[in-house]
Motif scaffolding. Structure first.
Motif, mmCIF file in Angstrom:
data_model
loop_
_atom_site.group_PDB
_atom_site.id
_atom_site.type_symbol
_atom_site.label_atom_id
_atom_site.label_comp_id
_atom_site.label_asym_id
_atom_site.label_seq_id
_atom_site.Cartn_x
_atom_site.Cartn_y
_atom_site.Cartn_z
ATOM 1 N N PRO A 84 -3.103 -1.279 4.307
ATOM 2 C CA PRO A 84 -1.981 -2.095 4.787
ATOM 3 C C PRO A 84 -0.984 -1.250 5.572
ATOM 4 O O PRO A 84 -0.731 -0.100 5.209
ATOM 5 N N VAL A 85 -0.458 -1.837 6.645
ATOM 6 C CA VAL A 85 0.493 -1.124 7.501
ATOM 7 C C VAL A 85 1.743 -1.987 7.696
ATOM 8 O O VAL A 85 1.651 -3.152 8.098
ATOM 9 N N ILE A 86 2.895 -1.403 7.403
ATOM 10 C CA ILE A 86 4.172 -2.068 7.612
ATOM 11 C C ILE A 86 4.856 -1.436 8.815
ATOM 12 O O ILE A 86 5.035 -0.214 8.854
ATOM 13 N N ASP A 106 0.951 -5.883 8.696
ATOM 14 C CA ASP A 106 0.936 -6.712 7.493
ATOM 15 C C ASP A 106 2.343 -7.174 7.111
ATOM 16 O O ASP A 106 2.497 -8.211 6.462
ATOM 17 N N ASP A 107 3.341 -6.413 7.488
ATOM 18 C CA ASP A 107 4.743 -6.755 7.266
ATOM 19 C C ASP A 107 5.554 -5.958 8.277
ATOM 20 O O ASP A 107 5.033 -5.060 8.940
ATOM 21 N N TYR A 108 6.846 -6.268 8.336
ATOM 22 C CA TYR A 108 7.748 -5.411 9.093
ATOM 23 C C TYR A 108 9.048 -5.269 8.325
ATOM 24 O O TYR A 108 9.404 -6.133 7.510
ATOM 25 N N ALA A 128 -0.866 -6.407 -2.959
ATOM 26 C CA ALA A 128 -1.610 -7.505 -2.323
ATOM 27 C C ALA A 128 -2.691 -7.008 -1.367
ATOM 28 O O ALA A 128 -3.646 -7.719 -1.078
ATOM 29 N N GLY A 129 -2.542 -5.802 -0.857
ATOM 30 C CA GLY A 129 -3.471 -5.325 0.157
ATOM 31 C C GLY A 129 -3.168 -5.977 1.500
ATOM 32 O O GLY A 129 -2.100 -6.568 1.688
ATOM 33 N N ARG A 130 -4.107 -5.935 2.412
ATOM 34 C CA ARG A 130 -3.884 -6.426 3.766
ATOM 35 C C ARG A 130 -3.693 -7.937 3.794
ATOM 36 O O ARG A 130 -4.308 -8.667 3.050
#
Ligand code: MN
Length: 135
Positions: A84-86, A106-108, A128-130
């Protein structure tokens, strides 16, 4: 995903601003995470490939190339595509939030960060993961 021998979750911080990086490092360390750090996109990608962290926090403006291109490369590599990458963006760029999610983040989170929200989003995203629809 591999975990560190201690069982602590590992977060890779890719951020070129020293103050911002230190703030996030101190916060996550305090919360019990292990942190890895890079100040350039290329170094961040290499570190991600080598250490397979549980989560990546990716600044959008980096000295070599931007976070969207860095994300594209992370997703293009089977070794790192499931991490996951925010995105962490300056407030001036909030109009780009939809674009960031469309790009597959996946989020910001906005800078300056809201500490409680930031910690919450990190914990939830590792759990939650990706985002399944993030592409
Ligand atoms: Mn930056």
């Amino acid at each position: 995903m591999a975990t560190a021998p201690t069982g602590a979750q590992r977060v890779l911080i890719v951020e070129d601003n020293d103050k911002n990086r230190k703030l996030v490092r101190d916060l996550l360390t305090f919360k019990g995470y292990l942190t890895l750090e890079a100040t350039r996109a290329e170094d961040g990608i290499r570190l991600a490939q080598q250490s397979l962290p549980d989560l990546i926090l990716l600044d959008i403006r980096l000295p070599d190339f931007d976070g969207i291109e860095a994300l594209r490369r992370l997703r293009g590599d089977p070794a790192t595509r499931k991490i996951p990458v925010i995105a962490v963006t300056a407030s001036a760029m909030t109009q780009d939030e939809d674009r960031l999610l469309s790009a597959g983040f996946d989020d910001y989170q906005r800078k300056p960060i809201d500490i409680r929200e930031f910690v919450d989003v990190v914990a939830r995203r590792i759990q939650a993961g990706r985002r399944p629809w993030a592409g």
